[in-house]
Write an enzyme that holds these catalytic residues in place. Structure first.
Site, PDB file in Angstrom:
ATOM      1  N   GLU A  62       0.826  -1.223   0.000  1.00  0.00           N
ATOM      2  CA  GLU A  62       0.000   0.000   0.000  1.00  0.00           C
ATOM      3  C   GLU A  62       0.852   1.262   0.000  1.00  0.00           C
ATOM      4  O   GLU A  62       0.671   2.168   0.811  1.00  0.00           O
ATOM      5  CB  GLU A  62      -0.998   0.011   1.176  1.00  0.00           C
ATOM      6  CG  GLU A  62      -2.151  -0.945   0.972  1.00  0.00           C
ATOM      7  CD  GLU A  62      -3.352  -0.652   1.879  1.00  0.00           C
ATOM      8  OE1 GLU A  62      -3.549   0.492   2.319  1.00  0.00           O
ATOM      9  OE2 GLU A  62      -4.106  -1.604   2.127  1.00  0.00           O
ATOM     10  N   ASP A 209       1.238  -8.675   2.804  1.00  0.00           N
ATOM     11  CA  ASP A 209      -0.075  -8.690   3.432  1.00  0.00           C
ATOM     12  C   ASP A 209      -0.871  -9.714   2.637  1.00  0.00           C
ATOM     13  O   ASP A 209      -1.291  -9.446   1.513  1.00  0.00           O
ATOM     14  CB  ASP A 209      -0.711  -7.298   3.352  1.00  0.00           C
ATOM     15  CG  ASP A 209      -2.140  -7.275   3.893  1.00  0.00           C
ATOM     16  OD1 ASP A 209      -2.679  -8.369   4.197  1.00  0.00           O
ATOM     17  OD2 ASP A 209      -2.728  -6.183   3.994  1.00  0.00           O
ATOM     18  N   ASN A 211      -3.685 -11.090   3.570  1.00  0.00           N
ATOM     19  CA  ASN A 211      -5.114 -11.023   3.898  1.00  0.00           C
ATOM     20  C   ASN A 211      -5.674 -12.398   4.264  1.00  0.00           C
ATOM     21  O   ASN A 211      -6.803 -12.739   3.910  1.00  0.00           O
ATOM     22  CB  ASN A 211      -5.903 -10.383   2.752  1.00  0.00           C
ATOM     23  CG  ASN A 211      -5.959  -8.870   2.892  1.00  0.00           C
ATOM     24  OD1 ASN A 211      -6.280  -8.342   3.965  1.00  0.00           O
ATOM     25  ND2 ASN A 211      -5.605  -8.160   1.833  1.00  0.00           N
TER      26      ASN A 211
END
Length: 322
Positions: A62, A209, A211
């Site tokens: 991100e 990440d 998730n």
């Protein structure tokens, strides 16, 4: 850390493009002081935090394009770290990998977008054929803009030592377990191509990440090397998106920081979603730098906060070659 070691960091730094929306301020992070969601405020905390880790490899998710170019790259450059960036085509954010110049030199880059690789790369032909039987799932995988960053580095101290560092951010939806399984299958096939075919038997570090909690199919697949065609995650979004297929990969991977109670802590959710997977045949964990205490994380209710610039927590560990 010492000469035979390397310090790795994985951190979802919360893209500005998501932090400063009305939705974020009122629905996602209503507990966070509005000024603490602003870019300049968060960037100052981030740069201080990342510089303080004294890491040799830093994998970030991100990362806004402008933040990478104007803020992070120049700041970390001053601390001896060089940055590489891979954008997600549909968003203004992507992945960044930083490496310490006096410890490593960059040999090559092998970044991909999952959707494009699945469609065009011969490495994924078998998976492509399996997926053709499930057009709804295939379409969903192709719509995602998720990417994988893969870099190969050479050790400055011992040029015979090379390492493959991968970084990704998988699809986020709570019911998207089936999509994440396909994405991670593409990722591992691509990493296998780099670390087995192009650079035979070099160790890998796979950060990101994901998730995915430790109880998920994705985590189980990465850790065990295979996933059964009847795993419940193949029907994570109901019958119409069922896509049963057995998958396997050749790596022996271990979560270097274990399975913390959480790496993401927001108002409505907390769980372990981020990992640094290491090749346990070639690398071992020297130490894991402790995560902030629960008391610290919840001082201002949840993350992000005035003292913490992201809704995720950085993972940090020292690794050494076996």
């Amino acid at each position: 850390c010492g000469a035979g070691c390397l310090r790795a960091v994985s951190y979802n730094i919360l893209a500005d493009t998501y932090a400063q929306t009305e939705f974020s301020r009122t629905v996602l992070y209503p507990y966070c002081a509005p000024y603490a969601l602003e870019l300049d405020y968060r960037q100052n905390l981030l740069k201080k935090e990342l510089a303080g880790y004294s890491a040799d490899l830093v994998c970030l998710q991100e990362v806004d394009k402008a933040v990478f170019a104007d803020s992070l790259a120049p700041a970390l450059d001053a601390f001896g770290l060089e940055g590489l960036f891979k954008i997600k085509e549909k968003q203004h954010e992507g992945l960044a990998t930083f490496f310490r110049r006096d410890k490593f030199s960059l040999l090559s880059r092998h970044d991909i977008a999952f959707s494009e690789a699945l469609l065009t790369d011969p490495v994924h032909a078998a998976l492509r054929d399996k997926l053709a039987a499930y057009p709804a799932v295939q379409e969903k995988v192709l719509q995602r803009s998720s990417v994988l960053q893969v870099s190969v580095f050479q050790s400055a101290a011992d040029p015979s030592r090379k390492i493959c560092v991968a970084n990704t951010h998988l699809y986020w939806h709570p019911k998207g377990g089936n999509i994440r399984l396909i994405q991670i299958a593409i990722a591992l096939s691509h990493i296998k191509h780099v670390a087995c075919d192009l650079y035979p038997s070099i160790p890998i570090i796979f950060c990101g990440d994901f998730n995915s909690t430790p109880s998920s199919g994705t985590y189980s697949f990465i850790s065990s090397g295979s996933i059964a065609e009847d795993h419940e995650d193949w029907v994570s979004n109901g019958e119409e998106e069922r896509c049963n297929m057995p998958l396997s990969h050749p790596f022996k991977l271990l979560s270097a920081c274990g399975e913390p109670a959480y790496t993401n802590y927001v108002g409505g959710f907390h769980g372990c979603l981020d990992y640094i997977f290491i090749d346990k045949n070639a690398l071992e964990v020297e130490q894991v730098i402790p995560l902030p205490s629960h008391e610290e994380v919840t001082t201002h209710e949840a993350l992000p906060s005035v003292s913490h610039p992201s809704d995720h927590i950085a993972l940090i560990c020292d690794l050494k070659w076996k």
